[in-house]
Design a protein around this motif. Sequence first.
Motif, PDB file in Angstrom:
ATOM      1  N   ASN A   1      11.155 -45.824  21.358  1.00 48.24           N
ATOM      2  CA  ASN A   1      11.547 -45.110  21.487  1.00 48.24           C
ATOM      3  C   ASN A   1      12.112 -46.117  19.792  1.00 48.24           C
ATOM      4  O   ASN A   1      12.540 -46.629  19.212  1.00 48.24           O
TER       5      ASN A   1
ATOM      6  N   MET B   1      11.683 -34.260  15.970  1.00 39.74           N
ATOM      7  CA  MET B   1      12.279 -34.406  16.969  1.00 39.74           C
ATOM      8  C   MET B   1      14.147 -33.785  17.812  1.00 39.74           C
ATOM      9  O   MET B   1      14.512 -33.037  18.207  1.00 39.74           O
ATOM     10  N   THR B   2      14.605 -34.924  16.590  1.00 43.19           N
ATOM     11  CA  THR B   2      16.554 -34.501  17.516  1.00 43.19           C
ATOM     12  C   THR B   2      16.165 -33.451  16.190  1.00 43.19           C
ATOM     13  O   THR B   2      17.583 -32.803  16.129  1.00 43.19           O
TER      14      THR B   2
ATOM     15  N   VAL C   1       5.103 -37.190  17.963  1.00 41.29           N
ATOM     16  CA  VAL C   1       6.351 -37.379  18.689  1.00 41.29           C
ATOM     17  C   VAL C   1       6.660 -37.770  19.442  1.00 41.29           C
ATOM     18  O   VAL C   1       7.861 -38.639  20.088  1.00 41.29           O
TER      19      VAL C   1
ATOM     20  N   SER D   1      10.550 -39.103  15.503  1.00 41.35           N
ATOM     21  CA  SER D   1      11.702 -38.846  16.835  1.00 41.35           C
ATOM     22  C   SER D   1      13.063 -37.999  15.453  1.00 41.35           C
ATOM     23  O   SER D   1      13.412 -37.852  16.049  1.00 41.35           O
TER      24      SER D   1
ATOM     25  N   THR E   1      15.777 -30.209  17.857  1.00 37.74           N
ATOM     26  CA  THR E   1      16.707 -29.699  18.815  1.00 37.74           C
ATOM     27  C   THR E   1      18.278 -29.580  18.536  1.00 37.74           C
ATOM     28  O   THR E   1      18.959 -28.248  18.947  1.00 37.74           O
TER      29      THR E   1
ATOM     30  N   GLU F   1       6.715 -41.648  19.430  1.00 36.79           N
ATOM     31  CA  GLU F   1       8.129 -42.597  18.880  1.00 36.79           C
ATOM     32  C   GLU F   1       9.172 -42.319  19.837  1.00 36.79           C
ATOM     33  O   GLU F   1       9.797 -43.295  19.917  1.00 36.79           O
ATOM     34  N   THR F   2       9.187 -41.557  20.714  1.00 38.44           N
ATOM     35  CA  THR F   2      10.218 -41.365  21.122  1.00 38.44           C
ATOM     36  C   THR F   2       9.866 -41.738  22.770  1.00 38.44           C
ATOM     37  O   THR F   2      10.831 -41.984  23.410  1.00 38.44           O
TER      38      THR F   2
END
Length: 310
Positions: free
Chosen positions: A258, A267-268, A251, A264, A271, A254-255
Amino acid sequence: MTAKSLLQRFLQFIPVFFGITLLSFGLIYIAPGDPVGIRLSAGGVSADPQLVEQMRTEMGLDAPFLVQYGHWLIQFIQGDMGTSYITDLPVAATFWKALPYTLRMAGTAMGLTLLISLPLGITIAAWRNSRMDYAVRILTFIGNATPGFIVALVLMFVFSYRLGWIPVLATTKPIGMVLPALTLALVMSSRYIRQIRAAALDELAKDYVVGLRARGIPERVILARNVLKNIMVIVITLTGISVGSLLGGTVIIETIFNWPGIGSLIMTAITNRDYPIIQAVVVWMALAFFLVNLIADLSYRYFNPKIKDL
């Protein structure tokens, strides 16, 4: 490993699978926040309570927890991963779009890790207490103590900002994979080198090595043909643990870069409380760890026939 052992492994995985999916679904269910509220207020405007309740009913979010979980499970068993609560896109399409990026980065990072760790670990074991041994051990100690995101930022500063060789933010092109894969490889290599050195030292102290040396076998041949093969069980164990984690998505890395992989994606999804995507990633991680561990067990038998069916 016999067919009976394989069948037992698959049967043991079934309750584990249900337990993991139930636990993950429960944790995200009790977490604060609501996917409908997040979706409707995405534009910065407070959502109408009546519209929120209507959409919750349409999406089945007003049903009890076990009903929601059972509905998802039945759909999944039928091959339907569901639809994203936020984008209304099929979860399967979103997941399969992100998976190749994670697979490429995981494979590259693991290959770099082994290319760095195996030669260095065995070499410093053979040159025990030399200057090179002390230098590499100090570097690996620092690497173990340094968080991965710090390594990522340092590499980005050097290769992107100072030298300008690689774009600041990773792209989907091969060059965009260099820095995230190198970051993961450097972090993992710090742990691998120490473990490989310890295993090689233990192997070099055995009687058969003394016998090979007494027969005039060159040291490099002993290291390559005997020591390396006999420490492969340790290497496979380390690799299995790391590959399982890498396939689940990294996570933070990769965040930072990008990189549009599984890390990623989840994680999105967390959220936004996007339950279907979270569950799809959880299932993938469970399957990834199961398959990697199964392959590792099969590899043990190849490198060490003394190991019986586990």
